[in-house]
Design a protein around this motif. Structure first.
Motif, mmCIF file in Angstrom:
data_model
loop_
_atom_site.group_PDB
_atom_site.id
_atom_site.type_symbol
_atom_site.label_atom_id
_atom_site.label_comp_id
_atom_site.label_asym_id
_atom_site.label_seq_id
_atom_site.Cartn_x
_atom_site.Cartn_y
_atom_site.Cartn_z
ATOM 1 N N SER A 99 0.803 -1.226 0.000
ATOM 2 C CA SER A 99 0.000 0.000 0.000
ATOM 3 C C SER A 99 0.834 1.273 0.000
ATOM 4 O O SER A 99 0.741 2.083 0.891
ATOM 5 N N ARG A 100 1.631 1.414 -0.977
ATOM 6 C CA ARG A 100 2.400 2.633 -1.186
ATOM 7 C C ARG A 100 2.369 2.925 -2.676
ATOM 8 O O ARG A 100 2.114 2.049 -3.477
ATOM 9 N N ASP A 101 2.633 4.176 -3.015
ATOM 10 C CA ASP A 101 2.680 4.518 -4.427
ATOM 11 C C ASP A 101 4.000 4.040 -5.002
ATOM 12 O O ASP A 101 5.060 4.264 -4.432
ATOM 13 N N LEU A 102 3.918 3.378 -6.127
ATOM 14 C CA LEU A 102 5.080 2.803 -6.769
ATOM 15 C C LEU A 102 5.166 3.356 -8.182
ATOM 16 O O LEU A 102 4.189 3.337 -8.922
ATOM 17 N N TYR A 103 6.331 3.883 -8.532
ATOM 18 C CA TYR A 103 6.580 4.430 -9.857
ATOM 19 C C TYR A 103 7.664 3.582 -10.517
ATOM 20 O O TYR A 103 8.642 3.222 -9.870
ATOM 21 N N VAL A 104 7.495 3.281 -11.787
ATOM 22 C CA VAL A 104 8.493 2.545 -12.542
ATOM 23 C C VAL A 104 8.974 3.445 -13.667
ATOM 24 O O VAL A 104 8.183 3.887 -14.500
ATOM 25 N N ALA A 105 10.283 3.741 -13.661
ATOM 26 C CA ALA A 105 10.874 4.614 -14.675
ATOM 27 C C ALA A 105 11.567 3.764 -15.723
ATOM 28 O O ALA A 105 12.585 3.126 -15.452
ATOM 29 N N THR A 106 10.988 3.741 -16.912
ATOM 30 C CA THR A 106 11.562 3.051 -18.060
ATOM 31 C C THR A 106 10.900 3.593 -19.317
ATOM 32 O O THR A 106 9.766 4.057 -19.265
ATOM 33 N N SER A 107 11.605 3.535 -20.415
ATOM 34 C CA SER A 107 11.005 3.918 -21.693
ATOM 35 C C SER A 107 10.586 2.691 -22.488
ATOM 36 O O SER A 107 10.116 2.809 -23.612
ATOM 37 N N ASP A 108 10.744 1.527 -21.928
ATOM 38 C CA ASP A 108 10.318 0.272 -22.544
ATOM 39 C C ASP A 108 8.797 0.191 -22.395
ATOM 40 O O ASP A 108 8.279 0.018 -21.294
ATOM 41 N N LEU A 109 8.092 0.328 -23.513
ATOM 42 C CA LEU A 109 6.633 0.398 -23.485
ATOM 43 C C LEU A 109 5.998 -0.861 -22.907
ATOM 44 O O LEU A 109 5.051 -0.784 -22.124
ATOM 45 N N VAL A 110 6.526 -2.024 -23.263
ATOM 46 C CA VAL A 110 5.978 -3.280 -22.737
ATOM 47 C C VAL A 110 6.155 -3.321 -21.222
ATOM 48 O O VAL A 110 5.237 -3.691 -20.487
ATOM 49 N N GLU A 111 7.329 -2.927 -20.750
ATOM 50 C CA GLU A 111 7.597 -2.914 -19.310
ATOM 51 C C GLU A 111 6.667 -1.929 -18.594
ATOM 52 O O GLU A 111 6.193 -2.197 -17.490
ATOM 53 N N GLN A 112 6.395 -0.788 -19.225
ATOM 54 C CA GLN A 112 5.461 0.180 -18.639
ATOM 55 C C GLN A 112 4.079 -0.433 -18.480
ATOM 56 O O GLN A 112 3.440 -0.269 -17.438
ATOM 57 N N HIS A 113 3.619 -1.157 -19.487
ATOM 58 C CA HIS A 113 2.294 -1.780 -19.414
ATOM 59 C C HIS A 113 2.235 -2.867 -18.339
ATOM 60 O O HIS A 113 1.252 -2.967 -17.604
ATOM 61 N N VAL A 114 3.281 -3.658 -18.241
ATOM 62 C CA VAL A 114 3.322 -4.710 -17.214
ATOM 63 C C VAL A 114 3.337 -4.086 -15.821
ATOM 64 O O VAL A 114 2.612 -4.521 -14.922
ATOM 65 N N ALA A 115 4.143 -3.052 -15.629
ATOM 66 C CA ALA A 115 4.205 -2.375 -14.327
ATOM 67 C C ALA A 115 2.853 -1.762 -13.989
ATOM 68 O O ALA A 115 2.386 -1.837 -12.848
ATOM 69 N N PHE A 116 2.210 -1.155 -14.980
ATOM 70 C CA PHE A 116 0.895 -0.562 -14.769
ATOM 71 C C PHE A 116 -0.108 -1.639 -14.379
ATOM 72 O O PHE A 116 -0.949 -1.432 -13.503
#
Length: 173
Positions: A99-116
Motif C-alpha cells: 500500500s504505497r505509491d510505486l513508480y516505474v521509470a523506463t522507456s520500454d513500453l511493454v515494461e510500462q504496461h506490465v508495471a501498470f
C-alpha cells in the motif's frame, strides 16, 4: 511524488540509453555512466523523500545477483538468467502489495504496461529527467534565496530584551 513511503523503480540501463548525456558517457565508460546516474538519483531521492531502487541487467553475467546501497540508493544487479524487466516486474508486484505509491521509470513500453498492470504508475525516462532537472532548479533557487536573506537577531528580539542588551553593551546594570 513527494511522500516518504513512495518508491521509484528505475530500469538503469534503459535510462542510461535514453538520456543523451549518459549514453555518450556510456560509450567511453559504462561505469562512469552508472555512477553519474546513481548520483543524480541520490539527489532526487534526497529532495523528494522517495525510496529509489535502480535495477541493472546482469543476466548474461555468471554468478548470483547482488543488492547494495550506493549514495543511499538501492542498487540491484539481477541474478544470472534474470533480465532487468523480469526483476522489475517481480519487485513491482511485491512492493505494490505494501500500500504505497510505486513508480516505474523506463522507456520500454511493454515494461510500462506490465508495471501498470501490477498497480505501479509508469514514468518514462524523459519524464524522470525532467523531474530531476526541475528539482535541481528548485534546490538552486532555494540556495540562492538563502544567500540573499540575512538572519538578523535584531528582528527576532522583543523590545525588553533589546533594551537589556543595549544597557549591557554600555556597561550599565
Amino acid at each position: 511524488m513527494r511522500r516518504r513511503e513512495d518508491v521509484l523503480l528505475v530500469d538503469g540501463y534503459n535510462v542510461i540509453g535514453a538520456w543523451s548525456m549518459l549514453s555518450s558517457l556510456r560509450d567511453s565508460s559504462l561505469e562512469d555512466a552508472r555512477d553519474l546516474l546513481l548520483e543524480m538519483l541520490a539527489d532526487y531521492q534526497g529532495f523528494t523523500g522517495m525510496e529509489v531502487i535502480v535495477v541493472f541487467d546482469a543476466h548474461q553475467v555468471p554468478g548470483i545477483g547482488s543488492t547494495f546501497n550506493q549514495y543511499r540508493v538501492s542498487v540491484v544487479y539481477t541474478k544470472e538468467k534474470e533480465t532487468a524487466d523480469a526483476c522489475i516486474e517481480r519487485l513491482s508486484s511485491e512492493l505494490a502489495l505494501r500500500s504505497r505509491d510505486l513508480y516505474v521509470a523506463t522507456s520500454d513500453l511493454v515494461e510500462q504496461h506490465v508495471a501498470f498492470g501490477n498497480g505501479a504508475l509508469r514514468i518514462s525516462a524523459r519524464e524522470l529527467l525532467i523531474n530531476i532537472q526541475q528539482n535541481r532548479k528548485e534546490i538552486e533557487r532555494t540556495l540562492d534565496y538563502g544567500s540573499k536573506v540575512r538572519n538578523e537577531l535584531d528582528n527576532n528580539l522583543s523590545m525588553d530584551v533589546k533594551t537589556k542588551l543595549e544597557r549591557w553593551r554600555r556597561g550599565q546594570k
